[in-house]
Motif scaffolding. Sequence first.
Motif, PDB file in Angstrom:
ATOM      1  N   ALA A  60      -5.007 -10.006  18.513  1.00  0.00           N
ATOM      2  CA  ALA A  60      -6.226  -9.702  19.263  1.00  0.00           C
ATOM      3  C   ALA A  60      -6.342  -8.201  19.540  1.00  0.00           C
ATOM      4  O   ALA A  60      -7.436  -7.638  19.469  1.00  0.00           O
ATOM      5  N   GLN A  61      -5.210  -7.558  19.845  1.00  0.00           N
ATOM      6  CA  GLN A  61      -5.243  -6.120  20.087  1.00  0.00           C
ATOM      7  C   GLN A  61      -5.589  -5.362  18.810  1.00  0.00           C
ATOM      8  O   GLN A  61      -6.343  -4.393  18.843  1.00  0.00           O
ATOM      9  N   LEU A  62      -5.059  -5.794  17.695  1.00  0.00           N
ATOM     10  CA  LEU A  62      -5.346  -5.131  16.423  1.00  0.00           C
ATOM     11  C   LEU A  62      -6.811  -5.274  16.035  1.00  0.00           C
ATOM     12  O   LEU A  62      -7.394  -4.375  15.442  1.00  0.00           O
ATOM     13  N   GLN A  63      -7.416  -6.391  16.403  1.00  0.00           N
ATOM     14  CA  GLN A  63      -8.826  -6.627  16.066  1.00  0.00           C
ATOM     15  C   GLN A  63      -9.761  -5.708  16.831  1.00  0.00           C
ATOM     16  O   GLN A  63     -10.916  -5.543  16.440  1.00  0.00           O
ATOM     17  N   ARG A  64      -9.291  -5.091  17.875  1.00  0.00           N
ATOM     18  CA  ARG A  64     -10.115  -4.150  18.632  1.00  0.00           C
ATOM     19  C   ARG A  64     -10.294  -2.836  17.883  1.00  0.00           C
ATOM     20  O   ARG A  64     -11.178  -2.051  18.210  1.00  0.00           O
TER      21      ARG A  64
END
Length: 178
Positions: free
Chosen positions: A124-128
């Motif tokens: 989820a953090q990488l998708q930001r």
Amino acid sequence: MNFLNNLAVKLGITKSEMTAVTLLSFFLLLGGTMKYSGAMQDTDKAIKQAEAASFSEADVDSLLALALQEKRSGGISDARLVAENLPITTENERPEQTDAIASTKPASKKKLTGTIAFNTASSAQLQRISGIGPVMAKRLVEFRQRKGGKVEHFNDFLEVKGIGKKKLERLKQHLTLD
């Protein structure tokens, strides 16, 4: 022929041996030429087939997401039927998001403005990060796992499918490798 006779005398072989060597050399060169021309034709055919069968990365990702959704729901198992449900797009069009892809988007749509530590970042953090979707985030997490949980050099990211020099520069702006 006088040249071949002189060469045969200097090499200490008979005229018939020199003729045999000459013929063998000729056929070797002829065979190499034929093989090379055949390989070039095969290469041209392979390139044309690859161009005709190529899909954009978005098409492939949407196919994978639909297939995964069908597998999880226990629905259609025939890949042909899954592919028939996909929207047909031209090269210049961006395909619309399907429900399968939209459901894998992170809840937070805020884009990352700082940096995050890649070796501990979640999907989820990488998708930001701008340009990183659910499929690419999953690839990055799997890549980190293959590397033993720690990536030490940014150039290692080039091993991940879908990451080229441009995307690598974007990752360098938002990731740290602590």
